[in-house]
Structure formats: structure tokens, C-alpha cells
Scaffold this active site. Structure first.
Site, PDB file in Angstrom:
ATOM      1  CB  SER A   1      -0.846  -0.022   1.280  1.00 14.55           C
ATOM      2  OG  SER A   1      -1.486   1.220   1.496  1.00 14.55           O
TER       3      SER A   1
ATOM      4  CE1 TYR B   1      -4.378  -2.127   5.042  1.00 14.57           C
ATOM      5  CE2 TYR B   1      -3.261  -0.031   4.680  1.00 14.57           C
ATOM      6  CZ  TYR B   1      -3.932  -1.131   4.187  1.00 14.57           C
ATOM      7  OH  TYR B   1      -4.156  -1.245   2.824  1.00 14.57           O
TER       8      TYR B   1
HETATM    9  P1  NAD Z   1     -11.282  -6.172   0.043  1.00 16.39           P
HETATM   10  O1  NAD Z   1     -11.849  -6.124   1.414  1.00 16.39           O
HETATM   11  O2  NAD Z   1     -12.182  -5.886  -1.106  1.00 16.39           O
HETATM   12  O3  NAD Z   1     -10.586  -7.578  -0.235  1.00 16.39           O
HETATM   13  C1  NAD Z   1      -9.779  -8.207   0.732  1.00 16.39           C
HETATM   14  C2  NAD Z   1      -9.629  -9.676   0.395  1.00 16.39           C
HETATM   15  O4  NAD Z   1      -8.918 -10.302   1.480  1.00 16.39           O
HETATM   16  C3  NAD Z   1     -10.981 -10.409   0.267  1.00 16.39           C
HETATM   17  O5  NAD Z   1     -10.911 -11.405  -0.722  1.00 16.39           O
HETATM   18  C4  NAD Z   1     -11.117 -11.036   1.659  1.00 16.39           C
HETATM   19  O6  NAD Z   1     -11.958 -12.171   1.684  1.00 16.39           O
HETATM   20  C5  NAD Z   1      -9.665 -11.428   1.925  1.00 16.39           C
HETATM   21  N1  NAD Z   1      -9.456 -11.683   3.358  1.00 16.39           N
HETATM   22  C6  NAD Z   1      -9.564 -10.813   4.388  1.00 16.39           C
HETATM   23  N2  NAD Z   1      -9.376 -11.453   5.561  1.00 16.39           N
HETATM   24  C7  NAD Z   1      -9.134 -12.757   5.256  1.00 16.39           C
HETATM   25  C8  NAD Z   1      -8.868 -13.920   6.030  1.00 16.39           C
HETATM   26  N3  NAD Z   1      -8.816 -13.881   7.369  1.00 16.39           N
HETATM   27  N4  NAD Z   1      -8.692 -15.097   5.390  1.00 16.39           N
HETATM   28  C9  NAD Z   1      -8.764 -15.149   4.029  1.00 16.39           C
HETATM   29  N5  NAD Z   1      -8.994 -14.076   3.245  1.00 16.39           N
HETATM   30  C10 NAD Z   1      -9.187 -12.905   3.857  1.00 16.39           C
HETATM   31  O7  NAD Z   1     -10.054  -5.148   0.079  1.00 16.39           O
HETATM   32  P2  NAD Z   1      -9.179  -4.481  -1.095  1.00 16.39           P
HETATM   33  O8  NAD Z   1      -9.312  -3.026  -0.944  1.00 16.39           O
HETATM   34  O9  NAD Z   1      -9.438  -5.118  -2.398  1.00 16.39           O
HETATM   35  O10 NAD Z   1      -7.717  -4.843  -0.573  1.00 16.39           O
HETATM   36  C11 NAD Z   1      -6.877  -5.784  -1.184  1.00 16.39           C
HETATM   37  C12 NAD Z   1      -5.450  -5.503  -0.784  1.00 16.39           C
HETATM   38  O11 NAD Z   1      -5.055  -4.231  -1.288  1.00 16.39           O
HETATM   39  C13 NAD Z   1      -5.233  -5.445   0.720  1.00 16.39           C
HETATM   40  O12 NAD Z   1      -3.986  -6.012   1.063  1.00 16.39           O
HETATM   41  C14 NAD Z   1      -5.230  -3.972   1.008  1.00 16.39           C
HETATM   42  O13 NAD Z   1      -4.540  -3.658   2.189  1.00 16.39           O
HETATM   43  C15 NAD Z   1      -4.536  -3.455  -0.220  1.00 16.39           C
HETATM   44  N6  NAD Z   1      -4.764  -2.044  -0.525  1.00 16.39           N
HETATM   45  C16 NAD Z   1      -6.010  -1.567  -0.724  1.00 16.39           C
HETATM   46  C17 NAD Z   1      -6.184  -0.219  -1.029  1.00 16.39           C
HETATM   47  C18 NAD Z   1      -7.545   0.367  -1.306  1.00 16.39           C
HETATM   48  O14 NAD Z   1      -7.636   1.606  -1.416  1.00 16.39           O
HETATM   49  N7  NAD Z   1      -8.592  -0.397  -1.422  1.00 16.39           N
HETATM   50  C19 NAD Z   1      -5.077   0.621  -1.106  1.00 16.39           C
HETATM   51  C20 NAD Z   1      -3.817   0.089  -0.874  1.00 16.39           C
HETATM   52  C21 NAD Z   1      -3.668  -1.247  -0.593  1.00 16.39           C
END
Ligand code: NAD
Length: 259
Positions: free
Chosen positions: A141, A154
């Protein structure tokens, strides 16, 4: 491009599902994991097959359990094939000042966002070395590079992912394996929409007003990154052209970290 065996951790929504769709469209074998109910898994798997995935396998494992993660990775190699590409994408968030941060949430955020990556990478690295090819992509991130208040777990986990990425890149530098972290800015997914809802409840302003404020505060190009753009960056990192790109933490953040 050569057809690869890809495992995406956390592909049932948001960025992971977007990456899975881009890779499925290129005809790769896709194994994935994530939390979702039975109907959602059927729909996701059908969609990936329709897009052209060579095969689709789902693994129902809560990745806070390290032993279960290692068993899942071993089973995936038996049922799908040897993993060429590992994409560690799962993540959760909790927003609170340090003195009010629940211990159990700290443990969960570190387990899902950081420790699970340790288990998945440790599980696939020997096979990649033997085959002389591997691509490990960790979704960190902007919070792996800079901090924001009230996100101590985080930010710690995501900085940890960048450190883990650099360390494994060095350990594998002569083995045909590249290891990189992608550092997205705001992407409009369930993880971020939960934060917009919280802000909207606190301020009394509408969800869309808060979404707009969120993006204006930090992301200079004032545009959400899309999951598909991150999927395309993964495709590049998987390619032969990216063979010397390793040990990197790559922002895709509309100039957030240029501040
Ligand atoms: P999201 O909530 O849409 O997806 C998260 C995924 O992780 C889902 O498939 C969920 O089921 C899985 N997950 C969570 N806990 C779990 C567990 N205990 N066991 C198995 N699977 C689990 O979130 P997102 O925004 O798509 O995030 C995806 C990645 O990108 C993350 O690592 C997040 O930190 C990172 N990220 C997101 C953003 C953003 O703005 N959305 C920005 C930077 C980084």
C-alpha cells in the site's frame, strides 16, 4: 505470454478479484482464496472460467491460521499445478488511535496483511527455485511507504510487507525469481468503502461527499486507482520484460507518495 499457474490470496472481492479477472482473460490457471459464501464463490469461479482461465480452483481457508495456509499451498500445487506466480493480496483494516486499538484487531491485521505472506512465500519458494522461475507480487500500500494517523497496525504490516519483499528478493536474486510489492493509493473497494461509511456517519455528510473528500485529501490526481490497473501491473511483473525488476516497492497512487 506463457500460460502460468497463479495463486491469488484474497481474490473474492476488490483488488484481488480485479487482478484475477485480468489474469483469467490472459488464459492463466487461477487458484484463489478469500472469505465469501458458497453462492459468491460459484459466481466468481464461473466468471473467471468465462473470461478464459485455463483452470480455476478455490481454497476456503482463514489465512490467520498459519498451518492452514501452508496446507492450502501444498494442496494447491497437487490439485492445480506448480505455482509459478504468487500474489499476496488479502488485507484488512482497523482505524483507531493506539490507546484504543483492540489487541485482537492488532493481531488480526498483522496476521492477514503480513504473517500470511510469510507462510505463502515460504511454502512456494523451494519449488520456484527448483524450476528456476517464480514471480512473487505482494500487494502492500502507499501505507507501506508513508503513514496515516490511527492506522498503526495496517501501516506497520504494510511497511513489513515492503521489508519482507526486499529480503526475499535478495534471497532469490540468482534463482530466476522476482519479488516485488505494489503500493496502491485509494482504490474504491469494500475495504475503503467501510472507511467512507465511518467518515460519513461521523460527519453527517453523504457517502459520495466523503468519497470525494477522501480522494482530494491525499491523491493529487483526484482519481481512484482501479483493480484492473493493478491487474495490468501484475501482468507486466509476470512478463519476461520485467526479469530485472525485483526488490521494488512500486507506487500506483496518483502521486500520493510524491508529496
Ligand atoms: P477487500 O476487502 O475488497 O478484499 C480483501 C480480500 O482479502 C478479500 O478477498 C477477503 O476475503 C480477503 N481476506 C480478508 N481477511 C481474510 C482472512 N482472514 N482469510 C482469508 N482471506 C481474507 O479489500 P481491497 O481493498 O481489495 O484490498 C486488497 C489488498 O489491497 C489489501 O492487502 C489492502 O490492504 C490493499 N490495498 C487496498 C487499497 C484500497 O484503497 N482499497 C489501497 C492500498 C492497498
Amino acid at each position: 505470454m506463457i500460460t502460468r499457474y497463479v495463486f491469488i490470496i484474497g481474490a473474492t472481492s476488490g483488488i484481488g478479484y480485479g487482478i484475477a479477472q485480468i489474469l483469467a482473460s490472459e488464459g492463466h490457471h487461477i487458484a484463489y482464496n478469500g472469505l465469501a459464501d458458497f453462492e459468491e464463490i460459484i459466481a466468481i469461479s464461473d466468471k473467471l472460467k468465462d473470461l478464459g482461465a485455463a483452470s480455476v480452483h478455490y481454497f476456503d481457508v482463514d489465512i490467520r491460521n498459519g498451518d492452514a495456509v501452508r496446507e492450502m499451498m501444498a494442496t494447491a500445487e497437487l490439485t492445480m499445478g506448480p505455482i509459478d506466480v504468487l500474489i499476496n493480496n488479502a488485507g484488512i483494516q482497523h482505524v483507531a488511535p493506539i490507546e484504543k486499538f483492540p489487541i485482537s484487531r492488532w493481531d488480526d491485521v498483522i496476521a492477514v496483511n503480513l504473517t500470511a505472506n510469510f507462510h505463502t512465500i515460504a511454502s512456494v519458494i523451494d519449488g520456484m527455485r527448483i524450476r528456476g522461475f517464480g514471480r512473487i507480487i505482494n500487494i502492500s500500500s502507499v501505507h507501506g511507504l508513508v503513514a496515516s494517523a490511527n492506522k498503526s497496525a495496517y501501516v506497520s504490516a504494510k511497511h513489513g510487507v515492503v521489508g519482507l519483499t526486499k529480503t526475499i528478493a535478495l534471497e532469490c536474486a540468482t534463482d530466476g525469481i522476482t519479488v516485488n510489492a505494489i503500493c496502491p493509493g485509494w482504490v474504491r473497494t469494500p475495504l475503503v468503502e467501510a472507511q467512507i461509511h465511518e467518515r460519513s456517519e461521523a460527519s453527517g455528510r453523504s457517502f459520495e461527499e466523503e468519497a470525494s473528500t477522501l480522494i482530494q485529501e491525499r491523491q493529487p490526481n483526484q482519481t481512484f486507482v482501479t483493480p484492473e490497473q493493478i491487474g495490468s501491473l501484475c501482468l507486466y511483473l509476470m512478463s519476461e520484460a520485467a526479469v530485472s525488476v525485483t526488490g521494488m516497492a512500486m507506487p500506483i497512487d496518483g502521486a500520493w507518495t510524491a508529496h
